[in-house]
Design an enzyme around this catalytic site. Structure first.
Site, PDB file in Angstrom:
ATOM      1  N   GLU A 198       0.810  -1.218   0.000  1.00 21.17           N
ATOM      2  CA  GLU A 198       0.000   0.000   0.000  1.00 21.17           C
ATOM      3  C   GLU A 198       0.846   1.272   0.000  1.00 21.17           C
ATOM      4  OE1 GLU A 198      -0.609  -2.564   2.015  1.00 21.17           O
ATOM      5  OE2 GLU A 198      -2.534  -3.298   1.270  1.00 21.17           O
ATOM      6  N   HIS A 238     -11.822  -4.361   9.173  1.00 19.48           N
ATOM      7  CA  HIS A 238     -12.319  -4.108   7.815  1.00 19.48           C
ATOM      8  C   HIS A 238     -13.654  -3.363   7.812  1.00 19.48           C
ATOM      9  CE1 HIS A 238      -9.319  -7.129   6.741  1.00 19.48           C
ATOM     10  NE2 HIS A 238      -9.541  -6.917   5.468  1.00 19.48           N
TER      11      HIS A 238
HETATM   12  C1  LIG Z   1      -2.767  -4.491   4.603  1.00 19.24           C
HETATM   13  C2  LIG Z   1      -3.717  -5.282   3.798  1.00 19.24           C
HETATM   14  N1  LIG Z   1      -3.709  -5.148   2.459  1.00 19.24           N
HETATM   15  C3  LIG Z   1      -4.572  -5.839   1.711  1.00 19.24           C
HETATM   16  C4  LIG Z   1      -5.473  -6.689   2.271  1.00 19.24           C
HETATM   17  C5  LIG Z   1      -6.504  -7.435   1.431  1.00 19.24           C
HETATM   18  N2  LIG Z   1      -6.115  -8.841   1.342  1.00 19.24           N
HETATM   19  C6  LIG Z   1      -6.581  -9.757   2.199  1.00 19.24           C
HETATM   20  S1  LIG Z   1      -5.909 -11.270   1.946  1.00 19.24           S
HETATM   21  C7  LIG Z   1      -5.013 -10.698   0.645  1.00 19.24           C
HETATM   22  C8  LIG Z   1      -4.117 -11.620  -0.103  1.00 19.24           C
HETATM   23  C9  LIG Z   1      -3.050 -12.187   0.761  1.00 19.24           C
HETATM   24  O1  LIG Z   1      -2.261 -13.026   0.006  1.00 19.24           O
HETATM   25  P1  LIG Z   1      -1.217 -13.994   0.682  1.00 19.24           P
HETATM   26  O2  LIG Z   1      -0.361 -13.223   1.612  1.00 19.24           O
HETATM   27  O3  LIG Z   1      -0.534 -14.747  -0.400  1.00 19.24           O
HETATM   28  O4  LIG Z   1      -2.083 -14.967   1.581  1.00 19.24           O
HETATM   29  P2  LIG Z   1      -3.148 -16.070   1.102  1.00 19.24           P
HETATM   30  O5  LIG Z   1      -4.477 -15.410   1.078  1.00 19.24           O
HETATM   31  O6  LIG Z   1      -2.734 -16.562  -0.213  1.00 19.24           O
HETATM   32  O7  LIG Z   1      -3.092 -17.121   2.163  1.00 19.24           O
HETATM   33  C10 LIG Z   1      -5.236  -9.348   0.430  1.00 19.24           C
HETATM   34  C11 LIG Z   1      -4.607  -8.541  -0.627  1.00 19.24           C
HETATM   35  C12 LIG Z   1      -5.455  -6.788   3.668  1.00 19.24           C
HETATM   36  N3  LIG Z   1      -6.335  -7.565   4.316  1.00 19.24           N
HETATM   37  N4  LIG Z   1      -4.564  -6.101   4.398  1.00 19.24           N
END
Ligand SMILES: Cc1ncc(C[n+]2csc(CCOP(=O)(O)OP(=O)(O)O)c2C)c(N)n1
Ligand SMILES: Cc1ncc(C[n+]2csc(CCOP(=O)(O)OP(=O)(O)O)c2C)c(N)n1
Ligand SMILES: [Mg+2]
Ligand SMILES: [Mg+2]
Lengths: 322, 343, 343, 322
Positions: C75, C144
């Site tokens: 971000e 959220h």
């Molecule tokens: C600071 C922040 N940025 C964005 C999000 C939105 N978000 C939630 S899960 C996710 C993807 C996370 O990917 P990863 O770290 O690979 O974990 P996975 O879901 O694949 O287990 C995103 C972008 C968030 N919750 N918090």
């Protein structure tokens, strides 16, 4: 990359002298109390800003740091207006509202000193994104310190620059310390350039006191960026002549050994010697440049001192574009 | 109790005594000792800076680098680490060098530290005191002069204190460190040199309790931090015109002392709040809104605020002085409230 | 003008038309297209999500990945890159998926985007629109569901808008993108499905101008975002008791429309502000403080706010509903203001 | 590191089954509408949480992610209370106030699922700092996704863990996607483990579908951490069985090739086969564990469904420690 021309060598020698003289004078003046606030001097690191900016035009962008005077001068900002800004005068580059830590000139492609360590990374990649999006061959250069390499913005920005192959060069000024904190304490990696591989981009460590080393490494990286081949990380080993900011007692600096050797080196006479030997600069021309530079800085001081302070109503101006 | 020490020294002493008393108290921050791993300093057990203003000077030599931890320039990292250390039993006191750096680490407060206990159904305890500094007047320009305690005070689950003098600074800091919640302790950097009487003992100043610094019947002036001194000057000047202002040092901006403020307004019928923060959505607006609700019937005139303008902090000294609320502006505002007061 | 589309579609259309009109408009954000470098999607020129709620759906297929840029989860990086791109001539529209993530990237707004023009003495222009979403009611729990437009509105140098309906959403978004300043466009995630009439053309809704949604003479109710619907329900209910509430949709929280609000209060003499934000230092307090100063003589009773409590947003549905301001609470509050109203 | 005992193997097999059954059931229930909000399921990644937590005691800490049920179960949280939490019930682990994304149990050393991607890194090093400061030999484990590796918190935290030699293990769950965004697009480095060298710590990439591979790599790293030798980064290649969250159409997933092969692998029968062959588990015992697990999850659902919703006044409770 072009070979260094006489013209460029003269330009370089002038800029190096301008930076040194500017900073030495600010150091003096600060001690008299005429300049307020936090002032971080670039003296000692001239070879980096100069060696890099020698490859740039006004259309290329740079982001700078709290230690920004050198980048400003190398990027072509007006010395009078710079000095006036540091004095907080109406005629300053930023109308006296920015000061040393926020000195900027977007018309010259200088996107600002930055009071936030690590604040320049994302801005630089944004400028590079713009360059790429508009299909120009302009580049962006992000200057940053060894301490800044531990901010999250370093990581996020270099990673994005890599995946998007942005025309940006990350120029690290490793002067051994972030304030009083040694780089060798604060970084898990020995070299900052070692981190480049974490983003799949080239990285190299060079002698940042050697103008030609910087000139060549930067030239290659900037060429690469202009050709659309993506970002490069260059770590320049350097040292600052003064304290972290004016007023710093510098208790932490080592008075002997490798560090002292680095401290004792001066890239300005080193470059003069090289350039004279290579016939890029005559001794007379060099003397003359030195002289002009002194005069130019004197002029800047006079200009700053004689300039009026900002008008009260300017407090409320320039918050928004109307 | 004749000993007079500076605001800075009082904070240093508060930290020292809290560390002395409780081994779980550790400090983290950038250059709070300084010179980590520098051989000649290590040999002499010396710190290089003791923080950029010298507030933590001498603590590393006394408590060692395990307890006075120089961090890399990684605000999100060490502030978040403090949350983790607090959640697991330590009582960390991280320093955010300038409150302006909050944009690098707000998540650790906004989404983590302040919410953990609630989200975890009461299981977590985050005894963490964040020291930081705010305030214009040091020519530090737009990115090092802001006053953001009001932004932090809007976050549920944390406390925010803003001391105005050495006595309160020491006692409040000790209270903050003993508090089992996240407490932000915001120091005005232009007060560091201010001297006053400070007891040598370990003592606490109550968080959440305002102090009446001058009693009066005609007008209530509520202040935050160094704005107290503006109000005291104003009160002096008003007194010459026979107007008695009651001056309240709010001390805690979250949760602020509604009772003391409201009782005063009920007595005086007039209110001016002086807050150095930018004017919107700050503590001054909060106070005004609560008073305008709960003490409405006692008000003899409009509720007034004197704040910084809605601009960043300018660098030039003359502009910066204009930016700061001052006695003249408050007097002008008071004149609007009190008809018989000469301008 | 009979076409009815959802709030979400209206935003999508606003983005689409702004991109159509000006090539310098680009979008950045996490999964705003989705599936970057996925072969089968690339072949069909398809986006995977079009944003977590689908707001940007279809824009990547139309404008390509150069203009609809999926970012890594960084971000601070992409918000800051947007500042840099804006300072150098583009008109980026980054999406911060939830306003709750502001703690990861506040610096780009607080210290960079909002201050650059001022610090640079008027040389910089940062035409950047930050889209984000706020609001409880979707069982998204504490991290959220927050409403942080009030925190952002406290920052000098940026504008903050909170649309309540599809028509305003489209017109305001276009106005925001055309604006040469940093504008935060905060969408209530629980409104995405709301349908209303929206013109097909390119049009702007003025930033900084509130709208009177219902005229009345007895009581002014000022609302932000979806709180409008609470107020409209309240106005209906009050009307049955013969009380005519004037309902004002604030639309812009920075700079908010003091004139419209003050004129209304001058007419009605009574004010309730409904703001879903946590109660301290929010836009409701700001409005209350300005009214309590500038319209004091017209007030017939205390200034009332109805806000979320000073707690994080709880997960359990029943608690979350209790957290949100609702018509019953507003009616109770109104009853305090108007004696002859039955509870 | 201890060799895997029969007892541990049974524990592992039970936990893997518990996670799978828990998640499969939540998937079902979510589709009926009884569970509100955002729910991210761990099914498919069981080998990681289980293989790592097999080395931990209640005194060790973990930080988890938005995809936290698996870590919770492996760390020993009560299944009934977990399910009740996801339902938003008063009997939940967090009294219904946290939900799926904030499920936590500090008594079990589980420092919380985290709705903030990258939010766990600094918290984990803080717990590790505490472990080191108090001279315990407890460790902290930070689970994180491939997407999270691009947050600045990754960089800052691992660097600090390195320079302070903190007892922490960074366990990356590389399931190829952060939401819909492929890791290969979002990361400048090919492997996330490649980034370890940027911090001067060991890093390795392992088969995250293979329980024994995880068990061994984690065992080594945790031992290292306990001995005060500092942090390790382990990248586990895995895949999630369901969408990013419940409701995701998963258009981005490849239906063939390497990705499909990975998707088709199931570490639970793989481990069963291995453990039975190695005589760590009898077929009967394995069947019995499977059966118990199904019953335990059924019990948890019943418990959750029959539990009361939170009392209204609890809205205002637990904001502060009084
Ligand atoms: C600071 C922040 N940025 C964005 C999000 C939105 N978000 C939630 S899960 C996710 C993807 C996370 O990917 P990863 O770290 O690979 O974990 P996975 O879901 O694949 O287990 C995103 C972008 C968030 N919750 N918090
Ligand atoms: C976000 C942020 N954190 C901390 C600081 C305080 N600070 C100013 S300069 C500095 C040291 C920077 O070190 P380095 O990047 O090595 O640059 P140098 O000063 O050596 O040129 C620090 C910690 C700051 N200005 N901004
Ligand atoms: Mg440095
Ligand atoms: Mg992933």
């Amino acid at each position: 990359m072009e070979k260094l021309s006489k013209e460029r060598a003269e330009w370089i020698y002038k800029k190096m002298n301008d930076i040194r003289n500017f900073e030495d004078e600010v150091h003096q003046i600060f001690s008299t109390g005429s300049i307020p606030g936090f002032v971080h001097l670039y003296a000692g690191e001239e070879a980096i800003a100069t060696g890099v900016c020698a490859h740039l035009t006004d259309k290329d962008y740079i982001t700078s740091t709290h230690r920004g005077h050198g980048h400003c001068i190398a990027k072509g900002c007006d010395l009078d207006k710079m000095m006036a800004e540091i004095y907080g005068k109406e005629t300053g580059l930023c109308k006296g509202k920015g000061g040393s830590m926020h000195i900027a000139d977007i018309d010259k492609g200088m996107l600002g000193a930055n009071g936030m360590v690590g604040g320049g990374f994302p801005i630089a990649i944004g400028a590079a994104l713009r360059n790429k999006y508009l299909k120009t061959d302009d580049v962006a250069v992000c200057f940053f310190g060894d301490g800044a390499a531990n901010e999250g913005t370093f990581h996020e920005s270099i990673n994005m620059a890599s995946i998007w192959k942005l025309p940006v060069v990350f120029v690290n000024e490793n002067n051994s310390y972030g304030e009083t904190t040694p780089q060798k304490y604060a970084s898990g990696s020995k070299r900052i350039a070692d981190r480049a591989s974490a983003y799949g981009i080239p990285g190299e460590t060079i002698d940042g006191k050697d103008l030609m080393a910087v000139y060549e490494a930067a030239g290659k990286a900037i060429d690469r960026a202009r050709k659309g081949e993506g970002p490069t990380l260059i770590e320049c080993i350097t040292y600052r002549n003064y304290g972290h900011f004016e007023g710093d007692e510098q208790k932490y600096k080592a008075k002997e050994g490798q560090e002292k050797d680095l401290a004792d080196r001066d890239s300005i006479p080193e470059f003069r010697e090289y350039a004279v030997a290579e016939k890029l600069l005559s001794a007379e021309k060099a003397d003359q440049i030195e002289q002009t530079s002194v005069e130019d800085i004197e002029h800047a001081i006079k200009f700053a001192e004689e300039s009026p302070i900002p008008k009260p109503e300017s407090l409320y101006e320039n918050v928004f574009v109307d | 109790m004749a000993r007079r020490i500076t605001f800075m020294k009082a904070i240093n002493e508060g930290l020292d005594m809290a560390m002395e008393k409780d081994e779980r108290v550790i400090l983290l921050g950038e250059d709070i000792a300084g010179g980590a791993k520098v051989d000649h300093l290590a040999k002499q057990n010396e710190d290089a800076w003791g923080g950029v203003f010298g507030v933590t000077k001498g603590l590393m030599p006394k408590y060692g680098r395990e307890r006075v931890i120089d961090t890399p320039i990684s605000e999100m990292g060490y502030m978040g680490a403090s949350v983790g250390a607090a959640a697991t039993g330590l009582r960390p006191v991280p320093e955010l060098m300038f409150n302006d750096f909050i944009g690098f680490c707000l998540d650790t407060i906004l989404a983590q530290g302040s919410k953990m206990r609630y989200m975890f159904g009461g299981k977590a305890k985050i005894p963490m005191t964040i020291r930081t500094c705010h305030g214009a007047g040091a020519s530090a320009a737009a990115q090092h002069s802001g006053s953001y305690y009001g932004i932090l005070a809007s976050i549920p689950g944390i406390k925010v204190v803003v001391p105005s003098n050495p006595y309160d600074a020491k006692g409040l800091l000790i209270a903050a460190i003993e508090d089992d919640n996240v407490v932000v302790f915001s120091e005005d950097k232009t007060l560091y040199g201010l001297k006053d009487e400070v007891p040598e003992e370990y003592y606490k100043v109550e968080i959440g309790k305002a102090k009446i610094k001058r009693e009066g019947t005609d007008l209530t002036i509520v202040t935050i931090g160094k704005m107290l001194y503006v109000a005291l000057e104003v009160a002096e000047r008003l007194a010459k015109d026979g107007i008695e202002a009651e001056v309240i040092d709010l001390i805690t901006v979250a949760p602020w002392d509604q009772e003391t403020v409201i009782n005063s307004v009920k007595k005086t019928g007039r209110l001016i709040i002086i807050d150095e923060a930018n004017p919107h959505n700050n503590t001054a607006t909060d106070i005004a809104s609560v008073v305008g609700d709960q003490a409405f019937d006692y008000l003899d005139g409009p509720i007034k605020k004197v704040c910084a303008p809605n601009t960043p902090v300018p660098f030039a000294t003359n502009l910066e002085q204009l930016y700061l609320p001052n006695a003249d502006r408050v007097i002008e505002t008071a004149a609007e409230l009190i008809d018989d007061l000469k301008k």
